[in-house]
Design a protein around this motif. Structure first.
Motif, PDB file in Angstrom:
ATOM      1  N   PHE A 180       2.765  -0.475 -13.386  1.00 54.67           N
ATOM      2  CA  PHE A 180       3.435  -0.819 -12.272  1.00 54.67           C
ATOM      3  C   PHE A 180       2.848  -1.986 -11.212  1.00 54.67           C
ATOM      4  CE2 PHE A 180       4.110   3.495 -14.051  1.00 54.67           C
ATOM      5  CZ  PHE A 180       5.468   3.591 -13.630  1.00 54.67           C
ATOM      6  N   SER A 181       3.627  -2.719 -10.844  1.00 54.80           N
ATOM      7  CA  SER A 181       3.002  -3.698 -10.056  1.00 54.80           C
ATOM      8  C   SER A 181       3.758  -3.792  -8.602  1.00 54.80           C
ATOM      9  CB  SER A 181       3.299  -5.112 -10.561  1.00 54.80           C
ATOM     10  OG  SER A 181       4.265  -5.614 -10.748  1.00 54.80           O
ATOM     11  N   CYS A 182       3.250  -4.072  -7.538  1.00 54.45           N
ATOM     12  CA  CYS A 182       3.702  -4.259  -6.169  1.00 54.45           C
ATOM     13  C   CYS A 182       3.412  -5.626  -5.797  1.00 54.45           C
ATOM     14  CB  CYS A 182       2.826  -3.292  -5.322  1.00 54.45           C
ATOM     15  SG  CYS A 182       3.249  -1.500  -5.739  1.00 54.45           S
ATOM     16  N   SER A 242       0.908  -1.244   0.030  1.00 54.15           N
ATOM     17  CA  SER A 242       0.111  -0.157  -0.069  1.00 54.15           C
ATOM     18  C   SER A 242       0.933   1.226   0.127  1.00 54.15           C
ATOM     19  CB  SER A 242      -0.812   0.045   1.360  1.00 54.15           C
ATOM     20  OG  SER A 242      -0.133   0.117   2.432  1.00 54.15           O
ATOM     21  N   HIS A 243       2.106   1.317   0.841  1.00 47.91           N
ATOM     22  CA  HIS A 243       2.744   2.427   0.655  1.00 47.91           C
ATOM     23  C   HIS A 243       3.633   2.640  -0.557  1.00 47.91           C
ATOM     24  CE1 HIS A 243       2.030   2.101   5.125  1.00 47.91           C
ATOM     25  NE2 HIS A 243       2.290   3.244   5.205  1.00 47.91           N
ATOM     26  N   ALA A 244       3.862   1.532  -1.095  1.00 48.52           N
ATOM     27  CA  ALA A 244       4.581   1.323  -2.429  1.00 48.52           C
ATOM     28  C   ALA A 244       4.020   2.064  -3.494  1.00 48.52           C
ATOM     29  CB  ALA A 244       5.181   0.014  -2.757  1.00 48.52           C
ATOM     30  N   MET A 245       2.414   1.680  -3.450  1.00 47.25           N
ATOM     31  CA  MET A 245       1.494   1.908  -4.589  1.00 47.25           C
ATOM     32  C   MET A 245       1.244   3.421  -4.386  1.00 47.25           C
ATOM     33  SD  MET A 245      -0.090   1.579  -7.283  1.00 47.25           S
ATOM     34  CE  MET A 245      -0.261  -0.018  -7.504  1.00 47.25           C
ATOM     35  N   ALA A 246       1.163   3.924  -3.129  1.00 40.62           N
ATOM     36  CA  ALA A 246       1.078   5.708  -2.797  1.00 40.62           C
ATOM     37  C   ALA A 246       2.205   6.145  -3.272  1.00 40.62           C
ATOM     38  CB  ALA A 246       0.889   5.461  -1.151  1.00 40.62           C
TER      39      ALA A 246
END
Length: 238
Positions: free
Chosen positions: A126-128, A26-30
């Motif tokens: 972009f993927s996490c 969630s932090h990476a996507m933000a």
């Protein structure tokens, strides 16, 4: 199936870059959604060089707008976001032309239906991926599909010309996203609430305690919509 596989399963050109970041998805996507490559000086210089012939001719990358505007995230169409797992953007046109030869694509359905000969379709995603608690692998992938032989001939030389710079921009972008995540881990929020009688109360590193005083709640996307902020990641040089 990944979003990029759904929107562009067939392609002739691609590149992929990854970085592992010590945060949750969630932090990476933000951080992905908040990043703007225009903030990178190298990106700005690369785009200025790419657009030099067009500007010498007095043309704009955004037809009908200020010709000083440079290529950026507004050129891309948000195709789909899958929570904190993936987000994908699309672009279509004769991208090797001085003015990018871009075709306006309104939404994901229009992108899928677009099949005009002589053009290409590009998707950047972009993927996490959660590797373990507290560690996420961020991957950015770009694919280009040429819609006919003419487009393939025209795009091939352009691809090999921009490929080194494009790859460098993507690697710099991932490093910037990682830095944003690292900065966010050390962030705490102090909030000063101003009452209607002009009195104030400071909630130091305790924003959760203001719920009693301010019951209204909004999601991140609702707040961005209220503020007129475009919610999306920033794709790179086509």
């Amino acid at each position: 199936m990944h979003l990029i596989d759904s929107y562009l399963p067939t392609y002739q050109f691609s590149e992929l870059h990854t970085v592992d970041i010590p945060v949750d998805p969630s932090h990476a996507m933000a951080a992905i959604l908040a990043h703007r490559p225009e903030d990178d000086r190298f990106f700005r210089y690369a785009i200025k060089l790419r657009e030099l012939p067009m500007r010498l001719l007095g043309r704009s990358p955004h037809p009908g707008t200020d010709q000083r505007a440079s290529f950026g995230m507004d050129n891309f169409t948000l195709l789909q976001r899958n929570g904190d797992v993936e987000v994908a953007y699309g672009l279509a046109g004769k991208l090797w032309k001085a003015d990018y030869g871009q075709v306006v694509v309104a939404d994901d359905e229009a992108f899928e239906l677009f099949n005009e000969p002589g053009n290409v379709k590009l998707v950047i995603s972009f993927s996490c991926q959660l590797l373990r608690p507290g560690l996420t692998r961020v991957t950015t992938q770009t694919r280009v599909h040429c819609l006919d032989a003419d487009a393939l001939r025209s795009f091939t030389s352009y691809w090999y010309l921009i490929r080194p710079v494009s790859g460098l921009i993507r690697r710099r972008m991932l490093r910037a996203i990682a830095r944003r995540c690292a900065a966010g881990k050390n962030l705490h929020v102090d909030l000063l609430v101003k009452h209607i009688d002009n009195s104030g109360r400071l909630y130091k590193a305790g924003v959760d305690k203001i719920d009693y005083h301010i019951p209204e709640k909004h999601t991140r996307h609702e707040l961005m919509a209220m503020l007129g902020i475009n919610d999306g990641a920033t794709p790179c040089l086509p």
